[in-house]
Structure formats: structure tokens, C-alpha cells
Design an enzyme around this catalytic site. Structure first.
Site, PDB file in Angstrom:
ATOM      1  N   GLU A  59       0.820  -1.217   0.000  1.00 45.53           N
ATOM      2  CA  GLU A  59       0.000   0.000   0.000  1.00 45.53           C
ATOM      3  C   GLU A  59       0.849   1.260   0.000  1.00 45.53           C
ATOM      4  O   GLU A  59       1.921   1.301   0.586  1.00 45.53           O
ATOM      5  CB  GLU A  59      -0.879   0.020   1.253  1.00 45.53           C
ATOM      6  CG  GLU A  59      -1.986  -0.997   1.203  1.00 45.53           C
ATOM      7  CD  GLU A  59      -2.732  -1.102   2.521  1.00 45.53           C
ATOM      8  OE1 GLU A  59      -2.890  -0.071   3.208  1.00 45.53           O
ATOM      9  OE2 GLU A  59      -3.152  -2.221   2.847  1.00 45.53           O
ATOM     10  N   CYS A 108       3.129   8.306   1.798  1.00 44.29           N
ATOM     11  CA  CYS A 108       3.511   7.312   2.796  1.00 44.29           C
ATOM     12  C   CYS A 108       3.829   6.020   2.057  1.00 44.29           C
ATOM     13  O   CYS A 108       2.962   5.454   1.390  1.00 44.29           O
ATOM     14  CB  CYS A 108       2.348   7.121   3.779  1.00 44.29           C
ATOM     15  SG  CYS A 108       2.639   5.839   4.988  1.00 44.29           S
ATOM     16  N   CYS A 128       5.263  -7.674   7.536  1.00 46.74           N
ATOM     17  CA  CYS A 128       6.182  -7.195   8.576  1.00 46.74           C
ATOM     18  C   CYS A 128       6.338  -8.297   9.613  1.00 46.74           C
ATOM     19  O   CYS A 128       5.411  -9.047   9.870  1.00 46.74           O
ATOM     20  CB  CYS A 128       5.584  -5.946   9.229  1.00 46.74           C
ATOM     21  SG  CYS A 128       6.640  -5.194  10.488  1.00 46.74           S
ATOM     22  N   CYS A 186       3.548  -6.165  16.034  1.00 45.86           N
ATOM     23  CA  CYS A 186       2.765  -5.277  16.901  1.00 45.86           C
ATOM     24  C   CYS A 186       1.292  -5.716  16.852  1.00 45.86           C
ATOM     25  O   CYS A 186       0.732  -5.919  15.780  1.00 45.86           O
ATOM     26  CB  CYS A 186       2.898  -3.821  16.449  1.00 45.86           C
ATOM     27  SG  CYS A 186       4.596  -3.209  16.521  1.00 45.86           S
ATOM     28  N   CYS A 219      -1.507  -3.781  14.823  1.00 40.06           N
ATOM     29  CA  CYS A 219      -1.164  -3.369  13.457  1.00 40.06           C
ATOM     30  C   CYS A 219      -1.595  -4.394  12.419  1.00 40.06           C
ATOM     31  O   CYS A 219      -1.307  -5.587  12.545  1.00 40.06           O
ATOM     32  CB  CYS A 219       0.340  -3.133  13.368  1.00 40.06           C
ATOM     33  SG  CYS A 219       0.878  -2.589  11.740  1.00 40.06           S
ATOM     34  N   CYS A 253      -3.318   1.355   7.855  1.00 38.32           N
ATOM     35  CA  CYS A 253      -2.409   0.837   6.844  1.00 38.32           C
ATOM     36  C   CYS A 253      -2.306  -0.677   6.978  1.00 38.32           C
ATOM     37  O   CYS A 253      -2.179  -1.216   8.061  1.00 38.32           O
ATOM     38  CB  CYS A 253      -1.042   1.477   7.025  1.00 38.32           C
ATOM     39  SG  CYS A 253      -0.037   1.268   5.597  1.00 38.32           S
TER      40      CYS A 253
HETATM   41  N1  SAH Z   1       7.280  -0.254  11.368  1.00 41.31           N
HETATM   42  C1  SAH Z   1       7.351   1.165  11.514  1.00 41.31           C
HETATM   43  C2  SAH Z   1       6.599   1.944  10.453  1.00 41.31           C
HETATM   44  C3  SAH Z   1       5.253   1.444   9.985  1.00 41.31           C
HETATM   45  S1  SAH Z   1       3.850   1.704  10.999  1.00 41.31           S
HETATM   46  C4  SAH Z   1       6.911   1.576  12.900  1.00 41.31           C
HETATM   47  O1  SAH Z   1       6.508   0.726  13.669  1.00 41.31           O
HETATM   48  O2  SAH Z   1       7.033   2.746  13.249  1.00 41.31           O
HETATM   49  C5  SAH Z   1       3.546   3.424  11.045  1.00 41.31           C
HETATM   50  C6  SAH Z   1       2.895   3.856  12.346  1.00 41.31           C
HETATM   51  O3  SAH Z   1       1.538   3.412  12.436  1.00 41.31           O
HETATM   52  C7  SAH Z   1       3.577   3.326  13.585  1.00 41.31           C
HETATM   53  O4  SAH Z   1       3.681   4.332  14.553  1.00 41.31           O
HETATM   54  C8  SAH Z   1       2.624   2.230  14.022  1.00 41.31           C
HETATM   55  O5  SAH Z   1       2.799   1.899  15.374  1.00 41.31           O
HETATM   56  C9  SAH Z   1       1.301   2.869  13.709  1.00 41.31           C
HETATM   57  N2  SAH Z   1       0.159   1.965  13.671  1.00 41.31           N
HETATM   58  C10 SAH Z   1       0.133   0.655  13.345  1.00 41.31           C
HETATM   59  N3  SAH Z   1      -1.116   0.169  13.438  1.00 41.31           N
HETATM   60  C11 SAH Z   1      -1.892   1.188  13.815  1.00 41.31           C
HETATM   61  C12 SAH Z   1      -3.275   1.322  14.084  1.00 41.31           C
HETATM   62  N4  SAH Z   1      -4.098   0.289  13.996  1.00 41.31           N
HETATM   63  N5  SAH Z   1      -3.723   2.534  14.456  1.00 41.31           N
HETATM   64  C13 SAH Z   1      -2.893   3.600  14.570  1.00 41.31           C
HETATM   65  N6  SAH Z   1      -1.586   3.546  14.321  1.00 41.31           N
HETATM   66  C14 SAH Z   1      -1.085   2.347  13.947  1.00 41.31           C
END
Ligand code: SAH
Length: 341
Positions: free
Chosen positions: A92, A105, A112, A116, A119, A333
Site C-alpha cells: 500500500e 507514505c 512485517c 505489533c 497493526c 495501513c
Molecule cells: N514499522 C514502523 C513503520 C510502519 S507503521 C513503525 O513501527 O514505526 C507506522 C505507524 O503506524 C507506527 O507508529 C505504528 O505503530 C502505527 N500503527 C500501526 N497500526 C496502527 C493502528 N491500527 N492505528 C494507529 N496507528 C497504527
């Protein structure tokens, strides 16, 4: 024989390659400009290169192209692309429009492996790293599709950029090169969940980019519940790496804090957060978490977020609540790719 991914070369590598093919060094710069400034996807379009050289190049090399698998346009102008890569995998890319210009972005990996829990991008694990050319092409294809120029880049799409370090750094170098898009390093942000050794490695490069840290918790115990990377690197180790990064680069770090209901949103969390951030330019982005299918987490109530922000203000930490663009199109995302999968 597998063809050479010519768009992934920096100018130095391209020059070396072109010379080995028996072409002239100056051809390298011409090709580089076609690829990285003019978004050309066929050697036939490189009109200042001899026909013979173009034939040789198309025999040996491939120019990475992305296909638009799906495109969603929000009422606020945000566009979300699902791009199909040459091997059929999808990623994406999001184009956001602000008063100060267009921001994109980009994804750095297919999936990944950071895991997390809130995510969407991590749900199927990591399939593979993106090639430099595939990260670049997200920008080039988006510019071509919209006819608009992009001035800001955030590495915050699918994937952990520091887990694909070399390709991401080469992407940054190419995108900021004068014969490429010439985007300023100041207009690039890289977001990480906290891969500590790579933060030190990045610091050594002394780039002018903004490092963004996904903090999302204020104790190791709580952070381990949502972000498994904490098992490898504690909050203390992460903050130490951040201090070193600031020291080495002279750049401020931006901190992200996703507000998760009942998980990290108490007044005590606000106090601990202010302590973690002391010594840094005290600024944090509060992000109401996007709901993700298959995840138990939901966003903190608006009132709780406001109280959290007020508490931080009293502790001299300036916090902004992230404005959310593209609300009406596939939320977080990774969601679009998951629907597709
Ligand atoms: N892997 C990197 C970059 C990709 S995620 C990182 O972890 O920073 C980009 C951002 O979106 C990160 O801050 C991540 O924690 C956040 N993110 C992921 N899932 C999310 C969600 N469901 N709602 C809000 N932010 C989210």
C-alpha cells in the site's frame, strides 16, 4: 538468466554497470535521469541513448513497474493505492494532501515481522523485503497517476524500514539526489518500532531526515503486551539509542503514541511519558488507534485523549492529536492488503 534490476542502482553503481556493458560513463547519468527524474518505464523512451545501447539494456535489464491493483480516493483528497509488484505481491501507498504540499507514505516490506498487536500490516508476517526500485516506484507511479509532485515522504507504510536497512538507505539517497527527484532530506521521515542496533547504525550516517519512534507504551511490561520488539530491546535501551541519535545527527526525534483504550491512556501513563521524553524536545503525536480486524484493541475515548493531552501540557510536554486523513477509505495501513489477501 535473471534480468538486472536497473532502477535499484545508485548513480555510482549504475556507472560501474554501464561501463561493464561497454557503454560510456555519461550514458549512466542519462539513464539515471530518465529513470529517477522522468519516471520512464521503457528503454525505448530514452531517446538520447543510441538504439543499439537501448537494445542491449533491454536484453540485460528490467525497469521495475508497479500496477495499480486498487485505488481509493477519499473526500479529503487522500488517495490510497494498492500496488501490485512484479512478483504478484501487493503493498500500500498513501498520498496525502496538505497546505504545504503533497506527502506520500510508502511501504518498505511486503508484510512485517515485528508483530505489533494493533497493526494490520503484521498479521500475515513478513513475506519479503522490497527492492530499492519498488520503494522508489511507489512515488514515481503515484506522481504519474495523479500528475502531482510530491514534496514530502514518510516511511510509515507496511513494513519496518530499519529491518530493510540497506534498500531503505539507498532509496533515501536516490530520492534526494540532484539527478533524481532532489527531495530534501529534511522532508523525509522514517518511522521505527525501535530496532535499537539499527538506530545506532542510522545515527552514524548523519542524515538530515526526521526519525520517528513508535513508542505507544510507558512501561516495558505494557509495551511487551502490544509490541514484541520490547522483548529484544527495553524502553531504556530504546531511549538511550534515541539520545545518541540526537547527539550524532543534531536532528530532533518525533515520538508517536497510539492511544489504546484501557492499555496506555491513564494519567499515570502521561506522567511516565513525560519522564521518558525529558531531555528531548518535548513533543509527541497522539494517534487515536485505528480499529483493525482481528485485533482486540480499540481507540481511547475522545475525552480520555483530551485529558491525556492536558496532563502532558501541565508537565510541559507539547502533544498534538493526529488529524486523520482518509477516514472514509480503508482505515489503518495494511487493511487494504489484508482484504486483498
Ligand atoms: N514499522 C514502523 C513503520 C510502519 S507503521 C513503525 O513501527 O514505526 C507506522 C505507524 O503506524 C507506527 O507508529 C505504528 O505503530 C502505527 N500503527 C500501526 N497500526 C496502527 C493502528 N491500527 N492505528 C494507529 N496507528 C497504527
Amino acid at each position: 538468466m535473471e534480468k538486472v534490476d536497473i532502477k535499484s542502482f545508485n548513480l555510482e553503481q549504475l556507472t560501474e554497470y554501464v561501463k561493464n556493458l561497454g557503454l560510456k560513463a555519461f550514458n549512466a547519468k542519462q539513464i539515471y535521469i530518465w529513470l529517477h527524474q522522468k519516471n520512464v518505464t521503457s528503454f525505448d523512451d530514452m531517446t538520447n541513448i543510441s538504439k543499439q545501447a537501448r537494445e542491449l539494456l533491454s536484453e540485460k535489464c528490467t525497469i521495475t513497474k508497479l500496477e495499480i491493483a486498487q485505488k481509493q480516493v477519499s473526500v479529503d483528497g487522500t488517495i490510497k493505492y494498492l500496488y501490485r509488484l512484479p512478483d504478484g505481491n501487493c503493498i500500500e501507498t498513501v498520498l496525502m494532501r496538505y497546505e504545504h504540499g503533497n506527502s506520500i507514505c510508502v511501504s518498505s516490506q511486503v508484510g512485517c515481522r515485528m508483530g505489533c498487536k494493533f497493526c494490520a500490516s503484521t498479521q500475515g508476517g513478513k513475506i519479503r523485503d522490497l527492492a530499492t526500485s519498488e520503494i522508489l516506484s511507489q512515488l514515481y507511479t503515484t506522481e504519474q497517476d495523479t500528475g502531482d509532485r510530491v514534496s514530502n515522504i514518510v516511511l510509515m507504510g507496511i513494513g519496518e524500514p530499519l529491518d530493510n536497512f540497506d534498500n531503505v538507505i539507498r532509496f533515501i539517497k536516490i530520492i534526494t539526489s540532484p539527478d533524481g527527484k532532489n527531495i530534501s532530506q529534511r522532508n523525509i521521515s522514517l518511522s521505527t518500532c525501535g530496532v535499537v542496533p539499527k538506530i545506532y547504525e542510522l545515527a552514524k550516517l548523519k542524515l538530515g531526515i526526521t526519525l520517528s519512534i513508535s513508542l505507544h507504551a510507558t512501561t516495558n511490561e505494557a509495551r511487551k503486551r502490544t509490541m514484541p520488539i520490547t522483548n529484544a530491546y527495553s524502553l531504556e535501551e530504546l531511549m538511550k539509542a534515541c539520545r545518541e541519535y540526537t547527539k550524532q545527527t543534531g536532528r530532533r526525534i518525533s515520538f508517536e503514541y497510539a492511544m489504546i483504550k484501557g492499555e496506555n491512556d491513564t494519567q499515570e501513563d502521561a506522567i511516565r511519558l513525560s519522564k521518558l521524553l525529558s531531555g528531548f524536545i518535548n513533543h509527541v503525536n497522539l494517534i487515536p488507534i485505528n480499529p483493525v480486524d482481528g485485533s482486540p484493541f480499540s481507540q481511547s475515548d475522545a475525552r480520555i485523549i483530551k485529558e491525556f493531552q492536558n496532563k502532558l501540557a501541565k508537565l510541559n510536554v507539547n502533544a498534538t492529536i493526529r488529524r486523520r486523513l482518509g477516514q472514509d477509505i480503508s482505515a489503518a495501513c495494511g487493511q487494504l492488503r489484508n482484504e486483498h489477501r
